[in-house]
Design a protein around this motif. Structure first.
Motif, mmCIF file in Angstrom:
data_model
loop_
_atom_site.group_PDB
_atom_site.id
_atom_site.type_symbol
_atom_site.label_atom_id
_atom_site.label_comp_id
_atom_site.label_asym_id
_atom_site.label_seq_id
_atom_site.Cartn_x
_atom_site.Cartn_y
_atom_site.Cartn_z
ATOM 1 N N ILE A 33 0.851 -1.193 0.000
ATOM 2 C CA ILE A 33 0.000 0.000 0.000
ATOM 3 C C ILE A 33 0.880 1.235 0.000
ATOM 4 O O ILE A 33 1.611 1.486 0.953
ATOM 5 C CB ILE A 33 -0.954 0.035 1.215
ATOM 6 C CG1 ILE A 33 -1.737 -1.263 1.330
ATOM 7 C CG2 ILE A 33 -1.922 1.218 1.094
ATOM 8 C CD1 ILE A 33 -1.052 -2.320 2.165
ATOM 9 N N ASN A 34 0.818 1.989 -1.079
ATOM 10 C CA ASN A 34 1.522 3.266 -1.154
ATOM 11 C C ASN A 34 0.658 4.293 -0.436
ATOM 12 O O ASN A 34 -0.335 4.787 -0.973
ATOM 13 C CB ASN A 34 1.729 3.663 -2.623
ATOM 14 C CG ASN A 34 2.258 5.088 -2.761
ATOM 15 O OD1 ASN A 34 2.695 5.700 -1.793
ATOM 16 N ND2 ASN A 34 2.203 5.623 -3.977
ATOM 17 N N ASP A 35 1.049 4.635 0.793
ATOM 18 C CA ASP A 35 0.218 5.499 1.618
ATOM 19 C C ASP A 35 0.563 6.968 1.395
ATOM 20 O O ASP A 35 1.045 7.664 2.290
ATOM 21 C CB ASP A 35 0.377 5.123 3.095
ATOM 22 C CG ASP A 35 -0.613 5.852 3.995
ATOM 23 O OD1 ASP A 35 -1.700 6.220 3.504
ATOM 24 O OD2 ASP A 35 -0.297 6.059 5.183
ATOM 25 N N GLY A 36 0.329 7.437 0.161
ATOM 26 C CA GLY A 36 0.530 8.852 -0.140
ATOM 27 C C GLY A 36 1.978 9.279 -0.177
ATOM 28 O O GLY A 36 2.292 10.419 0.195
ATOM 29 N N GLU A 47 8.558 -0.605 -9.642
ATOM 30 C CA GLU A 47 9.314 -1.861 -9.607
ATOM 31 C C GLU A 47 8.580 -2.900 -8.763
ATOM 32 O O GLU A 47 8.584 -4.094 -9.097
ATOM 33 C CB GLU A 47 10.705 -1.602 -9.042
ATOM 34 C CG GLU A 47 11.594 -2.831 -8.932
ATOM 35 C CD GLU A 47 12.002 -3.403 -10.286
ATOM 36 O OE1 GLU A 47 12.414 -4.577 -10.330
ATOM 37 O OE2 GLU A 47 11.890 -2.676 -11.305
ATOM 38 N N ALA A 48 7.950 -2.445 -7.689
ATOM 39 C CA ALA A 48 7.232 -3.375 -6.810
ATOM 40 C C ALA A 48 6.086 -4.070 -7.521
ATOM 41 O O ALA A 48 5.699 -5.188 -7.156
ATOM 42 C CB ALA A 48 6.709 -2.621 -5.585
ATOM 43 N N VAL A 54 -0.012 -3.409 -5.998
ATOM 44 C CA VAL A 54 0.254 -2.141 -5.322
ATOM 45 C C VAL A 54 -1.026 -1.311 -5.305
ATOM 46 O O VAL A 54 -1.605 -1.009 -6.348
ATOM 47 C CB VAL A 54 1.379 -1.346 -6.016
ATOM 48 C CG1 VAL A 54 1.630 -0.029 -5.278
ATOM 49 C CG2 VAL A 54 2.671 -2.177 -6.059
ATOM 50 N N LEU A 55 -1.484 -0.982 -4.118
ATOM 51 C CA LEU A 55 -2.651 -0.131 -3.937
ATOM 52 C C LEU A 55 -2.173 1.261 -3.536
ATOM 53 O O LEU A 55 -1.169 1.396 -2.834
ATOM 54 C CB LEU A 55 -3.567 -0.706 -2.846
ATOM 55 C CG LEU A 55 -3.981 -2.174 -3.025
ATOM 56 C CD1 LEU A 55 -4.821 -2.638 -1.835
ATOM 57 C CD2 LEU A 55 -4.748 -2.373 -4.323
ATOM 58 N N HIS A 56 -2.888 2.285 -3.966
ATOM 59 C CA HIS A 56 -2.399 3.652 -3.763
ATOM 60 C C HIS A 56 -3.396 4.516 -2.987
ATOM 61 O O HIS A 56 -4.606 4.486 -3.261
ATOM 62 C CB HIS A 56 -2.122 4.328 -5.108
ATOM 63 C CG HIS A 56 -1.049 3.665 -5.912
ATOM 64 N ND1 HIS A 56 0.290 4.004 -5.797
ATOM 65 C CD2 HIS A 56 -1.115 2.670 -6.841
ATOM 66 C CE1 HIS A 56 1.000 3.250 -6.634
ATOM 67 N NE2 HIS A 56 0.168 2.436 -7.275
ATOM 68 N N HIS A 57 -2.887 5.275 -2.032
ATOM 69 C CA HIS A 57 -3.615 6.377 -1.412
ATOM 70 C C HIS A 57 -3.074 7.667 -2.019
ATOM 71 O O HIS A 57 -1.845 7.859 -2.063
ATOM 72 C CB HIS A 57 -3.401 6.415 0.099
ATOM 73 C CG HIS A 57 -4.088 5.315 0.843
ATOM 74 N ND1 HIS A 57 -3.846 5.050 2.176
ATOM 75 C CD2 HIS A 57 -5.035 4.416 0.443
ATOM 76 C CE1 HIS A 57 -4.600 4.040 2.565
ATOM 77 N NE2 HIS A 57 -5.319 3.634 1.539
ATOM 78 N N LYS A 58 -3.939 8.543 -2.460
ATOM 79 C CA LYS A 58 -3.481 9.801 -3.044
ATOM 80 C C LYS A 58 -2.779 10.680 -2.001
ATOM 81 O O LYS A 58 -1.841 11.409 -2.324
ATOM 82 C CB LYS A 58 -4.657 10.553 -3.659
ATOM 83 C CG LYS A 58 -5.208 9.884 -4.916
ATOM 84 C CD LYS A 58 -6.320 10.724 -5.534
ATOM 85 C CE LYS A 58 -6.841 10.056 -6.810
ATOM 86 N NZ LYS A 58 -7.926 10.859 -7.439
ATOM 87 N N LEU A 67 -3.611 -0.508 6.234
ATOM 88 C CA LEU A 67 -3.923 -1.904 6.515
ATOM 89 C C LEU A 67 -5.377 -2.213 6.169
ATOM 90 O O LEU A 67 -5.687 -3.246 5.551
ATOM 91 C CB LEU A 67 -3.652 -2.224 7.987
ATOM 92 C CG LEU A 67 -2.181 -2.239 8.422
ATOM 93 C CD1 LEU A 67 -2.072 -2.351 9.933
ATOM 94 C CD2 LEU A 67 -1.427 -3.395 7.756
ATOM 95 N N LYS A 68 -6.275 -1.320 6.527
ATOM 96 C CA LYS A 68 -7.694 -1.541 6.244
ATOM 97 C C LYS A 68 -7.970 -1.555 4.742
ATOM 98 O O LYS A 68 -8.833 -2.307 4.273
ATOM 99 C CB LYS A 68 -8.540 -0.467 6.937
ATOM 100 C CG LYS A 68 -8.566 -0.589 8.448
ATOM 101 C CD LYS A 68 -9.397 0.520 9.087
ATOM 102 C CE LYS A 68 -9.410 0.400 10.606
ATOM 103 N NZ LYS A 68 -10.196 1.489 11.241
ATOM 104 N N THR A 69 -7.258 -0.732 3.993
ATOM 105 C CA THR A 69 -7.405 -0.741 2.530
ATOM 106 C C THR A 69 -7.033 -2.107 1.972
ATOM 107 O O THR A 69 -7.728 -2.655 1.103
ATOM 108 C CB THR A 69 -6.529 0.352 1.899
ATOM 109 O OG1 THR A 69 -7.006 1.637 2.309
ATOM 110 C CG2 THR A 69 -6.551 0.279 0.372
ATOM 111 N N ALA A 70 -5.932 -2.671 2.479
ATOM 112 C CA ALA A 70 -5.512 -4.001 2.025
ATOM 113 C C ALA A 70 -6.510 -5.069 2.466
ATOM 114 O O ALA A 70 -6.825 -5.996 1.701
ATOM 115 C CB ALA A 70 -4.117 -4.318 2.570
ATOM 116 N N PHE A 71 -7.007 -4.957 3.706
ATOM 117 C CA PHE A 71 -7.970 -5.945 4.198
ATOM 118 C C PHE A 71 -9.245 -5.927 3.358
ATOM 119 O O PHE A 71 -9.829 -6.984 3.069
ATOM 120 C CB PHE A 71 -8.322 -5.661 5.666
ATOM 121 C CG PHE A 71 -7.157 -5.771 6.624
ATOM 122 C CD1 PHE A 71 -5.994 -6.451 6.269
ATOM 123 C CD2 PHE A 71 -7.226 -5.189 7.884
ATOM 124 C CE1 PHE A 71 -4.925 -6.551 7.148
ATOM 125 C CE2 PHE A 71 -6.170 -5.286 8.773
ATOM 126 C CZ PHE A 71 -5.019 -5.958 8.404
#
Length: 347
Positions: A33-36, A47-48, A54-58, A67-71
């Motif tokens: 999770i790319n947390d901004g 690369e990851a 890979v999930l992204h937060h703006k 963690l909750k975004t991934a869950f």
């Protein structure tokens, strides 16, 4: 299916080294999770993507929300398995990640912690912080956990709805997870080795703030107790005034009785709803609470009479002294017996 969840904010190449090693040796579905993070980290996340989803937060929303975004993502896949959370800085050994995952798979419906031994050369901040919070955690929950700050944790996917309900968006989420899980699930520990990078200067743990978080229910209990005492004290003082012509022993008994009934109803309601958030029936908890209230009333009255007779203190002053003495007893009985929380021992 095994899922490895790695929240990342401004990561370096340690993140890439970690997920490469994991993918080379295990079938984990890795979720980063790319947390901004800033644009300078774009190449790392690019690369990851060769090794992970890979999930992204703006914008930066905090580790708890990451963690909750991934869950939420894992829950939508509807594939049963184990979820492992790990830090992005390379502090967790790949072998330890595998061991924690295996332990969770063998023990569904339990929270598994990768517990550091805190032996050898451990940064003072980490040693002090963990010693403080594990002591407070034990006092608050009755559950012994040797490493309250570990980011290496694992559980089965059917526990995700519970994890989503835990409060917190930032680093407080992990402590809240432990506090809430101690009521609902057994907590197991797997000894792990941790590498402290740059004397653990990147740690976001705040010993005092996190320690206060553990005791938040006691603070709420103290606040409701203080409010109840104010109610009790005002009614007691008014009753003493109106019963001035009554003999002293009967006067104390009647004034204290009227005050205690009034304040007990107020205190029971606030503690059940606000402090312990208890869902049991009023009949079940009410019977226990008002039995306690009766016992405290008798003890309170006897102590007031005793202090007045022995020391000759003012009746209003004695009321305050006795109330303070009975506070700790009331907290202990309500927490452990009346509004009892389910607790499981770590092992």
């Amino acid at each position: 299916m095994d899922y490895l969840v790695i929240p990342a904010y401004e990561p370096d190449h340690n993140l890439l080294r970690l997920i490469r090693k994991v993918k080379n040796k295990h079938h984990f579905h890795v979720i980063v999770i790319n947390d901004g993070s800033s644009a300078k980290c774009d190449h790392i996340f690019k690369e990851a993507e060769h090794y992970a989803t890979v999930l992204h937060h703006k914008t930066n929303q905090g580790k708890g929300q990451a963690l909750k975004t991934a869950f939420t993502f894992i829950e939508a896949l509807k594939v049963y398995g184990t979820v492992v959370t790990a830090d992005a800085d390379g502090q967790h050994k790949v072998w330890d990640i595998f061991r924690v995952a295996a332990k969770a798979a063998e023990n569904p419906n339990q929270l598994v912690l990768g517990a550091r031994a805190f032996t050898g050369k451990v940064p003072l901040r980490s040693r002090f912080g963990n010693s403080l919070t594990r002591t407070l955690f034990k006092l608050q929950t009755g559950v012994a956990v040797s490493d309250t700050q570990t980011g290496l944790r694992a559980f089965t996917t059917n526990m995700i709805p519970f994890m989503m309900q835990v409060e917190g968006q930032r680093y407080e989420y992990e402590m809240n997870m432990l506090l809430e899980a101690s009521k609902e699930y057994p907590i197991l520990e797997v000894p792990i080795k941790t590498v402290y990078i740059n004397d653990n200067e990147g740690s976001h743990f705040r010993p005092v703030r996190d320690g206060l978080m553990i005791y938040k229910n006691i603070f709420k209990f103290a606040l409701t107790s203080l409010s109840s005492f104010v109610v009790d004290y005002i009614v007691y003082a008014l009753a003493l005034l109106f019963l001035a012509a009554v003999p002293i022993s009967l006067r104390i008994l009647l004034a204290n009785g009227i005050a205690r009934v009034t304040s007990s109803i107020f205190n029971y309601s606030t503690n059940k709803k606000l402090v312990f958030k208890n869902q049991d029936s009023i009949l079940k908890t009410g019977t226990g609470y008002f039995s306690l209230a009766l016992g405290l009333f008798i003890l309170d009255t006897l102590l007031i009479r005793l202090f007045y007779a022995v020391f000759g203190l003012n009746l209003l002053l004695v009321k305050i002294i006795v109330g303070m003495l009975l506070f700790a007893l009331s907290w202990l009985v309500q927490k452990k017996f009346i509004f009892k929380e389910r607790t499981h021992t770590a092992s």
